[in-house]
Design a protein around this motif. Sequence first.
Motif, short mmCIF file in Angstrom:
data_model
loop_
_atom_site.label_atom_id
_atom_site.label_comp_id
_atom_site.label_asym_id
_atom_site.label_seq_id
_atom_site.Cartn_x
_atom_site.Cartn_y
_atom_site.Cartn_z
N GLU A 1 5.88 -6.19 -2.10
CA GLU A 1 4.22 -6.44 -2.05
C GLU A 1 3.99 -6.92 -3.41
O GLU A 1 2.55 -6.72 -3.66
N GLN B 1 4.79 -3.14 5.80
CA GLN B 1 4.81 -4.55 6.36
C GLN B 1 5.99 -4.91 7.24
O GLN B 1 5.77 -5.45 8.32
N LYS C 1 6.29 -3.03 10.40
CA LYS C 1 5.14 -3.27 11.81
C LYS C 1 5.51 -4.79 12.39
O LYS C 1 5.46 -5.06 13.62
N1 ASP Z 1 1.03 -5.22 3.97
C1 ASP Z 1 -0.32 -6.01 3.45
C2 ASP Z 1 -0.82 -5.32 2.35
O1 ASP Z 1 -0.60 -4.08 2.08
C3 ASP Z 1 -1.13 -6.17 4.63
C4 ASP Z 1 -0.88 -7.02 5.70
O2 ASP Z 1 -0.50 -8.16 5.21
O3 ASP Z 1 -0.97 -6.92 6.64
O4 ASP Z 1 -1.51 -5.84 1.76
#
Ligand code: ASP
Length: 473
Positions: A173, A197, A200
């Motif tokens: 991230e 991420q 999910k």
């Molecule tokens: N995982 C991403 C974040 O933490 C959010 C996403 O793209 O759903 O910013």
Amino acid sequence: MDRVLSKDIGGFEGKEIAFTGWVDVRRDHGKLIFIDLRDRTGVTQVVFTPKDKDLHALAEKLRPEWVVTVRGAVGKRPVGMENAKIPSGYHELQATALEIIAEAKTPPFDLTSDGREIGEETRMKYRYLDLRRPRMQANVRMRAKINKFIRDYLSEKDFVEVETPDIGKSTPEGARDYLIPSRLYPGKFYALPQSPQQYKQLLMVAGFEKYFQIARCFRDEDTRGDRQPEFTQLDIEMSFTSQDEVLALIEELYTKMVKELYPEKKIKWSPFPRLNYADVMAKYHSDKPDLRENKEDPNELAFAFVVNFPMFEWKETEKRWDAVHHPFTKPDAKDKDEFMKLFAEGPEKIKALQYDLVLNGFEVAGGSIRTTDPDVLAAIFEAMGNKPEDVREKFGHILEAFSYGVPPHGGIASGLDRLIAILQNEPNIREVIAFPKTGDGKDLMMQAPSEVSQEQLKELHLSVEEKIKSNNK
Ligand code: ASP
């Protein structure tokens, strides 16, 4: 006798009850001693008269924060002595017995004020006392209500709440990972998730279609401003969806939540405007502008979406192109060939199906529609500077998963700490986290981080450099 709570005292007029709680304040008025006794629902006034000498003498000993049980009859407060501001304000307890359950040292600071005048280091060291103050009680209790509202709303809409692991493999991230050394596999490490991420997205491959989680995220970033090593996201992912659907969902969720839990607050625009990233940058020189009319007004909520982000930005320190959001975001290209062509022409010109939600000068959510074509995804990883063999090593699992019938999907994650801080009119997120770290990443109450024993290090196949050991002495 059952314990009666402060908020219910009025219903027991004329009855004998037992009331247990903390001494909030003691006031001596001539021969009468008044105690405000506090429980989780508020305070109740207790009166000790000099009639019973022993009882009166015992009540004289009471100090703030002692835990006691008082028995007595609930009566009306004398006319003119009522307090309309609290549920128990028309009644008082006329004490007939007192039991001291636990004495308390004098607290290191005042617990009845809002606490803003007290140094944060002291508040953090005694966080369990700091949390007793009404402002902190309200923040933590409101947070629970927000979580419940979110859970009810999304469950009603057929979302399934799934817990993903905290001990796993790193997801990029853009921040540094917290690592956990493995005892059983010398030299190997788990990583705490920077966000759920990849999990999910794998749940979308697994056919859940609508997922959410109130998830903890861990990012080992330099302590800057109002950051925490761990923070909480409302994390959402949907299959067979579109940018419009994701934005409409989060907009309706937060609009209904504000209406129900913060009726005093006004949402400035409904529907939330959708602003172009390039326009926003040109006009405000920030991708999270504060769009309130009156920046002093905490009851004005200027929600807006920012859309049409670029996919890549140049990272000068690492001399490579990096994803503005993250590599799983879908670039505006129909296949690998088109993506490669656009990348060769100018990476900065590629748009992404990415969106942010901003509120009063803060980013409170961000997400994207995802790349589900494994060839495009592998090309993006390589465009970001990964060697093909590293891509297989680091992301082989997700590329493989996408070869087993992947539904198109997308989602969003919303930083709850920040959102709640804004809604609670708090200046920083530490005020809405029960046990936060200080601004420089320390837990002053439990004393973390701390050194560990030689045995522990040995079991983990680790050693600490000599010069660090001597610096710590
Ligand atoms: N995982 C991403 C974040 O933490 C959010 C996403 O793209 O759903 O910013």
